[in-house]
Design an enzyme around this catalytic site. Structure first.
Site, PDB file in Angstrom:
ATOM      1  N   HIS A  61       0.854  -1.232  -0.056  1.00  0.00           N
ATOM      2  CA  HIS A  61      -0.029   0.036  -0.134  1.00  0.00           C
ATOM      3  C   HIS A  61       0.918   1.324  -0.065  1.00  0.00           C
ATOM      4  CE1 HIS A  61      -4.151   2.088   1.159  1.00  0.00           C
ATOM      5  NE2 HIS A  61      -3.094   2.837   1.208  1.00  0.00           N
ATOM      6  N   GLY A  69      -4.279  15.569  -1.876  1.00  0.00           N
ATOM      7  CA  GLY A  69      -5.173  16.751  -2.401  1.00  0.00           C
ATOM      8  C   GLY A  69      -6.260  17.147  -1.740  1.00  0.00           C
ATOM      9  N   TYR A 130     -10.583   5.703  -4.706  1.00  0.00           N
ATOM     10  CA  TYR A 130     -11.506   5.760  -3.689  1.00  0.00           C
ATOM     11  C   TYR A 130     -13.014   5.393  -4.315  1.00  0.00           C
ATOM     12  CZ  TYR A 130      -9.218   7.656   0.654  1.00  0.00           C
ATOM     13  OH  TYR A 130      -8.395   7.670   1.643  1.00  0.00           O
ATOM     14  N   HIS A 195      -9.877   0.725   1.486  1.00  0.00           N
ATOM     15  CA  HIS A 195      -9.521   1.712   2.486  1.00  0.00           C
ATOM     16  C   HIS A 195     -10.736   1.674   3.472  1.00  0.00           C
ATOM     17  CE1 HIS A 195      -8.827   6.020   4.058  1.00  0.00           C
ATOM     18  NE2 HIS A 195     -10.111   5.931   4.117  1.00  0.00           N
ATOM     19  N   ASP A 285       1.241   3.025   3.745  1.00  0.00           N
ATOM     20  CA  ASP A 285       0.575   4.067   3.176  1.00  0.00           C
ATOM     21  C   ASP A 285       1.566   5.199   2.879  1.00  0.00           C
ATOM     22  OD1 ASP A 285      -1.933   5.621   2.312  1.00  0.00           O
ATOM     23  OD2 ASP A 285      -2.462   5.694   4.518  1.00  0.00           O
TER      24      ASP A 285
END
Length: 394
Positions: A61, A69, A130, A195, A285
Site C-alpha cells: 500500500h 489533495g 476511492y 480503505h 500508506d
C-alpha cells in the site's frame, strides 16, 4: 553474475541457522552451510558474519505516484523516489491511487511502477481509486486484472469514510465479483483492497457480503483497521471468520483519534485473542496524505506517510518481546506474498526464489538491501539511486 553471501544468520523467515546463500541472475540458486566457490569467475563474495538475513520487505500500500489533495492542489503529495523504498528495506511494492482519482491517473500509476521496476525493484499496482465506479485502464476492473501484467487487484476502494462514494453493499458485491473473475482469468489474486475509514459502519458491508454471497472472505483485504477501537474489534471478528487484515504503520492515538491502536498494541491484542497471525499484514500508506479532520470533518492539517515507519513499527514489536523475529517478519514478507499470490517467488529465502534480502546488524537495524540480486544499499551506503536522485541524470 554470481553473488555469494557467507555466514549470515538466515531467517527464511523461519530461522534456519548460519548459512551461505548463492544467487545468480536475480535468483537464489543454493543455500548451504558452506559454499566454497572462490575460483568461480564473476563472483562477488560478501562476508555477513554477525549479520541477520531476512527476506526483502513487501509493502502492499504505497502511493508511488503521489496522493493526497484533500486540502486543494497544494496538498497533492509527491511521487516516491527509489531510495525512499530501499532505505526502508522494501524490495517489492504495490502502488495505488487514493482519494484523488481526478488529477492522478491509472496511466500515471502504471508508468511510475514501470519506472521503479527499471530502477531495480519489483512493482505491481491496484486498479481503481476511492470512488465507485472506479478508475481503470481498460474501462473494466475485470479486464485490467486479467490482461495487464502489473495489476493484481482493485483498490484502494473507500468504505465507511466521508470521502468515499458511499458505496452500497450491492456496489461492493459487483466490484468484488468483477475483481474475482478478473483474478481467475489472469491467474492473479483479484483482491479488493479496501480503505476503511472511521465511520460507524466499519467492516459491516464486507461482513454482509461474506455472509450472504458466494464471494470468499479472502477476496477482501481491509486496511487501516487499527485506526480506532470499534473498527479493530470488527477486524478481530473478521480474522475469526477466516479473513485477512492489513494494519497501517505509524497509526497512534492523538487528540482526534483517541482510541487508535499502534501496530504493537494491535498485534498484542491479536496474540492475546489467539488469532491467526498468518492472516495479518502491515503496510505503510507511504506518500499518501494523512489528513486530520475535526469533529465536523473540516480539514485541520495534512502530513505525508513515510516508508520508514513500516520496519520501525515492526522492529518495536520484536524488541518489546511481543513476537519473535521469525514470526514478526512474516507480517511484511511471507504473509503479504501469500495474499498477493507471489509466494514462494517473493517473501521468503528459498532456492529458486527471487534474490531479495534485507541484512540487519546485531541491533536489528537495516544495514544492506539487495533487490533481485543487486545491492541497493551496502553496509549503510546507498549504491543505487533513482535516475532523478543522481547529480548527472544522463
Amino acid at each position: 553474475m554470481f553473488l555469494l553471501l557467507k555466514g549470515g544468520e538466515v531467517y527464511s523467515p523461519k530461522y534456519i541457522g548460519k548459512m551461505d546463500i548463492l544467487t545468480c541472475n536475480e535468483k537464489i540458486i543454493k543455500i548451504e552451510k558452506n559454499i566454497n566457490l572462490k575460483d568461480l569467475p564473476d563472483i562477488s563474495i560478501i562476508d555477513l558474519s554477525g549479520c541477520i538475513v531476512v527476506p526483502g520487505f513487501i509493502d502492499q500500500h504505497v502511493h508511488i505516484a503521489g496522493g493526497g489533495g484533500e486540502g486543494g492542489p497544494a496538498t497533492r503529495t509527491p511521487e516516491i523516489n527509489l531510495t525512499d523504498l530501499t532505505k526502508a528495506g522494501i524490495t517489492t511494492v504495490v502502488g495505488l491511487l487514493g482519494a484523488d482519482g481526478i488529477t492522478r491517473s491509472m496511466s500515471e500509476l502504471l508508468a511510475k511502477s514501470r519506472a521503479l521496476e527499471e530502477e531495480g525493484l519489483t512493482t505491481y499496482i491496484y486498479t481503481g481509486a476511492y470512488e465507485l465506479p472506479t478508475r481503470t485502464l481498460t474501462n473494466s476492473v475485470r479486464s485490467d486484472i486479467a490482461i495487464i501484467d502489473k495489476v493484481l487487484g482493485t483498490g484502494e476502494i473507500a468504505i465507511s469514510d466521508h470521502r468515499s462514494a458511499q458505496p452500497t453493499v450491492e456496489d461492493l458485491k459487483k466490484l468484488a465479483a468483477e475483481a474475482r473473475v478478473g483474478g481467475l482469468l489472469g491467474n492473479k489474486p483479484g483482491i479488493v483492497h479496501l480503505h476503511v475509514g472511521d465511520g460507524i459502519r466499519g467492516l459491516t458491508p464486507v461482513i454482509d457480503i461474506v455472509k450472504n454471497t458466494e464471494i470468499p472472505i479472502t477476496q477482501f483485504i481491509p486496511t487501516h483497521v487499527n485506526r480506532n477501537s470499534h473498527l479493530f474489534s470488527q477486524a478481530l471478528e473478521f480474522l475469526k471468520m477466516g479473513g485477512r487484515i492489513d494494519l497501517t504503520s505509524d497509526i497512534k492515538p492523538d487528540e482526534n483519534s483517541k482510541t487508535a491502536l499502534t501496530p504493537i498494541d494491535a498485534v498484542r491484542k491479536i496474540v492475546e485473542n489467539n488469532l491467526p497471525l498468518d492472516n495479518v499484514t502491515m503496510s505503510s500508506d507511504s506518500n499518501g496524505s494523512i489528513p486530520v479532520f475535526d469533529e465536523n470533518k473540516k480539514l485541520i492539517k495534512v502530513i505525508v506517510g513515510s516508508t520508514l515507519t513500516l520496519y520501525r513499527d515492526l522492529k518495536e514489536i520484536i524488541t518489546n518481546g511481543v513476537l519473535p523475529l521469525e514470526t514478526a517478519i512474516k507480517i511484511i514478507t511471507e504473509n503479504v506474498a501469500k495474499v498477493l499470490l507471489l509466494y514462494p517467488k517473493k517473501g521468503c529465502i528459498k532456492e529458486n526464489s527471487d534474490a531479495d534480502f534485507v541484512i540487519l546488524d546485531k541491533n536489528l537495524n537495516i544495514s544492506s538491501v539487495i533487490a533481485k540480486g543487486q545491492f541497493m544499499i551496502k553496509f549503510n551506503e546507498i549504491v543505487k539511486k533513482g535516475i532523478f536522485e543522481q547529480k548527472d541524470i544522463f
